[in-house]
Design a protein around this motif. Structure first.
Motif, PDB file in Angstrom:
ATOM      1  N   LEU A  57       0.778  -1.318   0.145  1.00 26.10           N
ATOM      2  CA  LEU A  57       0.010   0.013   0.010  1.00 26.10           C
ATOM      3  C   LEU A  57       1.023   1.305  -0.061  1.00 26.10           C
ATOM      4  CD1 LEU A  57      -2.842  -1.206   2.272  1.00 26.10           C
ATOM      5  CD2 LEU A  57      -2.871  -0.967  -0.022  1.00 26.10           C
ATOM      6  N   ASP A  58       2.250   1.004   0.128  1.00 28.28           N
ATOM      7  CA  ASP A  58       3.043   2.305  -0.226  1.00 28.28           C
ATOM      8  C   ASP A  58       2.661   2.712  -1.635  1.00 28.28           C
ATOM      9  OD1 ASP A  58       4.364   0.108  -0.948  1.00 28.28           O
ATOM     10  OD2 ASP A  58       6.330   0.808  -0.487  1.00 28.28           O
ATOM     11  N   HIS A  59       2.368   1.945  -2.459  1.00 29.04           N
ATOM     12  CA  HIS A  59       2.101   2.449  -3.948  1.00 29.04           C
ATOM     13  C   HIS A  59       0.616   3.270  -3.989  1.00 29.04           C
ATOM     14  CE1 HIS A  59       5.270  -0.520  -4.328  1.00 29.04           C
ATOM     15  NE2 HIS A  59       5.400  -0.047  -5.813  1.00 29.04           N
ATOM     16  N   VAL A  60       0.051   3.321  -2.780  1.00 22.44           N
ATOM     17  CA  VAL A  60      -1.353   3.860  -3.110  1.00 22.44           C
ATOM     18  C   VAL A  60      -1.419   5.212  -2.140  1.00 22.44           C
ATOM     19  CG1 VAL A  60      -3.979   3.522  -2.400  1.00 22.44           C
ATOM     20  CG2 VAL A  60      -2.266   1.465  -3.423  1.00 22.44           C
ATOM     21  N   GLN A  61      -2.017   6.301  -2.896  1.00 27.04           N
ATOM     22  CA  GLN A  61      -2.360   7.604  -2.016  1.00 27.04           C
ATOM     23  C   GLN A  61      -3.931   7.513  -2.190  1.00 27.04           C
ATOM     24  OE1 GLN A  61      -0.340  10.849  -3.872  1.00 27.04           O
ATOM     25  NE2 GLN A  61       1.464  10.607  -2.688  1.00 27.04           N
ATOM     26  N   MET A  62      -4.457   7.818  -0.925  1.00 30.39           N
ATOM     27  CA  MET A  62      -6.046   8.299  -0.796  1.00 30.39           C
ATOM     28  C   MET A  62      -6.256   9.546  -1.352  1.00 30.39           C
ATOM     29  SD  MET A  62      -6.518   5.847   2.487  1.00 30.39           S
ATOM     30  CE  MET A  62      -8.158   6.059   2.641  1.00 30.39           C
ATOM     31  N   ALA A  63      -7.305   9.921  -2.005  1.00 31.25           N
ATOM     32  CA  ALA A  63      -7.674  11.332  -2.223  1.00 31.25           C
ATOM     33  C   ALA A  63      -8.456  11.874  -1.057  1.00 31.25           C
ATOM     34  CB  ALA A  63      -8.369  11.547  -3.548  1.00 31.25           C
ATOM     35  N   ASP A  64      -8.996  11.164  -0.170  1.00 32.24           N
ATOM     36  CA  ASP A  64      -9.651  11.434   0.898  1.00 32.24           C
ATOM     37  C   ASP A  64     -10.038  10.247   1.809  1.00 32.24           C
ATOM     38  OD1 ASP A  64     -12.038  13.755   1.187  1.00 32.24           O
ATOM     39  OD2 ASP A  64     -12.601  11.855   2.150  1.00 32.24           O
TER      40      ASP A  64
END
Length: 317
Positions: free
Chosen positions: A142-149
């Motif tokens: 999940l270090d490959h993922v950014q949440m927008a909100d």
């Protein structure tokens, strides 16, 4: 007298059925018989889910260097209730520098509520952006993922090849939308350059735009491969394991890469079957060309002519 009473009762019964059907269409514009009933009526067996109802392929003249953005327009001709599991994927499969990704909109997104949780939650209509690891075997975190909100969902798992994903609730309805990804910041990740790509969904009715989230891809300069795909799917979740097939028409626009219509060699439709050993589906969809667009018409199950399981789509004519 008795005959007149029977005739009256028969007419009232037919009237009641007509009213019920009319009410169903009003409350659920996608309503049709269950897959089991439709399959039985034409004498076919239902394969295991998920069902790729139709796949579309655009073959480009050549790969596109210095990739910065992908945009595909989608039009849905009616509201699709969240009592269905429908996946409309304007990006069914794509590759940049050999790294595969996909995404679109779903009638029932699900995933983990945050990066610490492993409890699956369901949030109804939403948008999704996912990528596989470089070989689909090495886990991707999940270090490959950014949440927008904070309302976004995430997941990193291996049940369909090792992937990482971000999803966000989004109440899409009848109308036209643009699903897109755009190149963002390049950072150092594990000692090498990696670049964030951000997914958004635009509603053409009011030009509003929702940021879904971002995924990290290894590399700095990217080449988009020489093809693109889209699909319409009925999937399965722990909430709705056996979704009905919604009656709906979905239109996919010509893929735009780096802001321009990708130069096209040809386009085609493909309907998977069990015999071909690919992700299968009952035959209930037909794809046709409409100018620059591809229209997927989903309706009742039928028996397809095997000679027409693949066919050309003469776009731009």
């Amino acid at each position: 007298m008795r005959y007149a009473m029977l005739l009256l009762m028969s007419c009232l019964s037919l009237y009641s059925v007509a009213l019920t059907a009319q009410a169903d269409e009003t409350t659920d514009p996608c309503a049709q018989d269950s897959p089991q009933a439709m399959a039985k009526a034409v004498g076919v067996e239902l394969p295991p889910r998920p069902w790729h109802l139709a796949n579309i392929w655009w073959n480009f003249e050549q790969p596109i260097e210095h990739f910065t953005s992908l945009e595909v327009d989608i039009t849905i001709d009616r509201d699709v209730p969240d009592t269905y599991n429908l996946y409309i994927s304007p990006c069914g499969l794509a590759k940049i520098n050999g790294l595969q990704f996909y995404g679109g909109i779903q009638s029932n997104i699900n995933g983990w509520a945050d990066k610490q949780s492993r409890e699956r939650v369901h949030r109804g209509h939403g948008a999704i952006f996912s990528r596989w690891s470089s070989d689909k075997k090495m886990p991707i975190g999940l270090d490959h993922v950014q949440m927008a909100d904070d309302e976004c969902l995430v997941e990193s798992a291996g049940y369909e090849g090792e992937f990482a994903s971000v999803r966000r609730p989004y109440v899409w309805k009848q109308g036209t939308y643009t699903w897109s990804i755009t190149k963002g910041e390049t950072v150092e990740h594990k000692g090498t350059p990696a670049t964030w790509f951000t997914c958004k969904v635009k509603n053409h009715a009011d030009d509003s735009e929702l940021e879904v989230g971002s995924l990290l891809f290894e590399g700095e300069d990217f080449t988009y491969w020489n093809r693109h795909s889209a699909f319409v799917e009925v999937y399965s979740t722990s909430k709705i394991r056996r979704s009905n097939i919604p009656k709906v028409n979905v239109t996919f626009g010509w893929p735009r890469i780096n802001g321009e219509k990708a130069p096209l060699k040809n386009a085609s439709a493909f309907y998977p079957s069990v015999k071909q050993g690919s992700t299968s589906s009952p035959d209930c969809a037909k794809v046709r060309a409409d100018g620059d667009n591809c229209v997927v018409e989903v309706a009742e199950i039928f028996v397809r002519d095997e000679a027409k399981r693949r066919h050309d789509l003469p776009l731009g004519k």
